[in-house]
Scaffold this active site. Sequence first.
Site, PDB file in Angstrom:
ATOM      1  N   ARG A  88       0.873  -1.181   0.000  1.00 34.11           N
ATOM      2  CA  ARG A  88       0.000   0.000   0.000  1.00 34.11           C
ATOM      3  C   ARG A  88       0.902   1.221   0.000  1.00 34.11           C
ATOM      4  NH1 ARG A  88      -2.742   2.918   4.406  1.00 34.11           N
ATOM      5  NH2 ARG A  88      -4.655   3.916   3.654  1.00 34.11           N
ATOM      6  N   ASN A 165      -6.883   8.224   2.700  1.00 33.81           N
ATOM      7  CA  ASN A 165      -6.509   7.620   3.971  1.00 33.81           C
ATOM      8  C   ASN A 165      -7.291   8.237   5.128  1.00 33.81           C
ATOM      9  OD1 ASN A 165      -4.483   5.954   5.607  1.00 33.81           O
ATOM     10  ND2 ASN A 165      -4.239   7.989   6.518  1.00 33.81           N
ATOM     11  N   GLU A 166      -7.877   7.399   5.973  1.00 30.72           N
ATOM     12  CA  GLU A 166      -8.525   7.822   7.224  1.00 30.72           C
ATOM     13  C   GLU A 166      -9.236   9.156   7.033  1.00 30.72           C
ATOM     14  OE1 GLU A 166      -5.492   7.653  10.218  1.00 30.72           O
ATOM     15  OE2 GLU A 166      -5.042   5.547   9.804  1.00 30.72           O
ATOM     16  N   HIS A 232      -8.695   0.280  10.023  1.00 35.92           N
ATOM     17  CA  HIS A 232      -7.339   0.421  10.552  1.00 35.92           C
ATOM     18  C   HIS A 232      -7.386   0.061  12.033  1.00 35.92           C
ATOM     19  CE1 HIS A 232      -5.941   3.418   7.197  1.00 35.92           C
ATOM     20  NE2 HIS A 232      -6.422   2.273   6.725  1.00 35.92           N
ATOM     21  N   TYR A 234      -5.582  -0.213  15.517  1.00 32.50           N
ATOM     22  CA  TYR A 234      -4.500   0.159  16.424  1.00 32.50           C
ATOM     23  C   TYR A 234      -5.002  -0.045  17.854  1.00 32.50           C
ATOM     24  CZ  TYR A 234      -1.978   1.907  12.355  1.00 32.50           C
ATOM     25  OH  TYR A 234      -1.327   1.993  11.147  1.00 32.50           O
ATOM     26  N   GLU A 261      -4.543  -1.025   7.598  1.00 35.82           N
ATOM     27  CA  GLU A 261      -3.380  -0.719   8.427  1.00 35.82           C
ATOM     28  C   GLU A 261      -3.594  -1.401   9.769  1.00 35.82           C
ATOM     29  OE1 GLU A 261      -2.445   3.351   9.191  1.00 35.82           O
ATOM     30  OE2 GLU A 261      -2.624   3.966   7.099  1.00 35.82           O
ATOM     31  N   TRP A 291       1.380  -1.580   9.022  1.00 34.79           N
ATOM     32  CA  TRP A 291       2.015  -0.260   9.026  1.00 34.79           C
ATOM     33  C   TRP A 291       3.299  -0.361   9.844  1.00 34.79           C
ATOM     34  CZ3 TRP A 291       0.651   4.100   6.375  1.00 34.79           C
ATOM     35  CH2 TRP A 291       1.463   5.214   6.624  1.00 34.79           C
TER      36      TRP A 291
END
Length: 549
Positions: A88, A165-166, A232, A234, A261, A291
């Site tokens: 990516r 992105n985001e 994503h 996290y 991610e 990531w």
Amino acid sequence: MSTARHTAKRPATVLLTVLATLLGFLVLGGLAPARAAAGTGLHISDGRLVEGNGDDFVMRGVNHAHTWYPGETQSLADIKATGANTVRVVLSDGYRWSRNGPDDVAAVIAQCKANRLICVLEVHDTTGYGEDSAAGTLDHAADYWISLKDVLAGQEDYVVVNIGNEPWGNTDPAGWTAPTTAAIKKLRAAGFAHTIMVDAPNWGQDWQNVMRDNAQAVYDADPTGNLLFSIHMYSVYNTAQKVTDYLNAFVDAGLPLVIGEFGGPADQYGDPDEDTMMSEAQRLGLGWIAWSWSGNTDPILDLTIGFDPARLSSWGERVFHGADGIAQTSHEATVYGGASEDDTEAPTAPGTPAASAVTDTSATLTWAASSDNVAVAGYDVVRVNGGTETKVASSTTTSVTVTGLSAGTAYSFAVYARDAAGNRSARSAAVAVTTDEGSTTPAGSCSVGYKVVGQWPGGFQGEITIRNTGTAAIDGWTLGFAFADGQTITNMWGGTPEQTGGSVSVTPASYTSTIAPNSTVTVGFTGNQSGTNAAPAAFTLSGTACTLA
């Protein structure tokens, strides 16, 4: 510039009061199974990402910060060498950072294809819109993709377009739905047939479930059905339940999802459960893209140190060589000649490994290549102890250096080959290796510097710098020290820790094992602390006291 590069992902400022909502969903109410979409190249069928021949394509890849490091073009080949099947690529539409023009994007696609990687292209300027005043809109990103239409045309087999992105922060995340839908329609009206990927709001983590709850409506707005949702993961996803609930919600609804991610190291907001992310994605057949390769402002999320594929961080070791990691689970796209799902023939057994460059902590193993009816994807090295095998390394070549060994110890190693379909060869014959007895560090020949580089409630990040103050190289070492306030190490790069109570012993990684005279190596780590966080009072190197720097 420093804000361009990812550090740990932040949840909402009010996250602690609302995390309980993450477990509040049991099903995706009202979501009907996603329709199958006919298409050429990569497309969605029955809620799955598939290739033009109908075979599933499960992404196992790495994010690469191209727009901030345009000179690191070797990274795509290095990423492929890990066994990844996807990269990516971070691009800019010019709103916030320097625009990646048509020639540059065409070159990126050519490099992806030359290295047999599926290329996910994303615009990063949209990151945190609505909360970050510097962020651009999805509409601006859509115009950028349209400006690249001539470059992207005909690349549907190789390229996924990740619009932005985001593209929404934590401020009014419900506002994500309408501009996301509008951007999709704008690209389709412009004639794009590619699979389009859309990121979630809440800085990609969707902790308020806006993407989850509106996924069917957004999917239905795409007339081609070639739409892929990206979550994503996290520190919001710090328990197995949160991970499995979110992933299974999309699978149960028949909607396509990828973890676009994710991170593993703990940060000030929590400790992501990367083990469940990877194992559950493998069980469900979902793609993921870790990531990131290198270049983060906070290097805790760097998979490699300084873009050097020979210097993996502990996070990189986990992603590439750990359970359910890239070495174990990545299959090359069939458009590049990777094995079809119908491939059931295993490679031949590799040759007996030969050992060289044996030290007290490492050994290099080399073996004759296997052959396969399609292609050999990689090799797994195992330690053999009676009837027990323990995987110690993986490689896409016929050589690997095994590190983290104990001095003066006998080992037995053997090798398996595997192909892109996951077929595994018979085991090679084993080689016996006995490590050296170990080196000593002359008195007065080392100094150690220790500092806390970041601290947050319950946790901190530390850095230890070891200097060789002598006149001879130190080849192999063990660093000893003790914490006095109950601190515990949770993750380390540059070395491998063992901790008993407050006492810590660190052995080097392959790239920190040798310290030339008047040179230094650095070991970084994250840890837990309960308020008092005093530095260790003394350090030893291979049993010899070091001065404090």
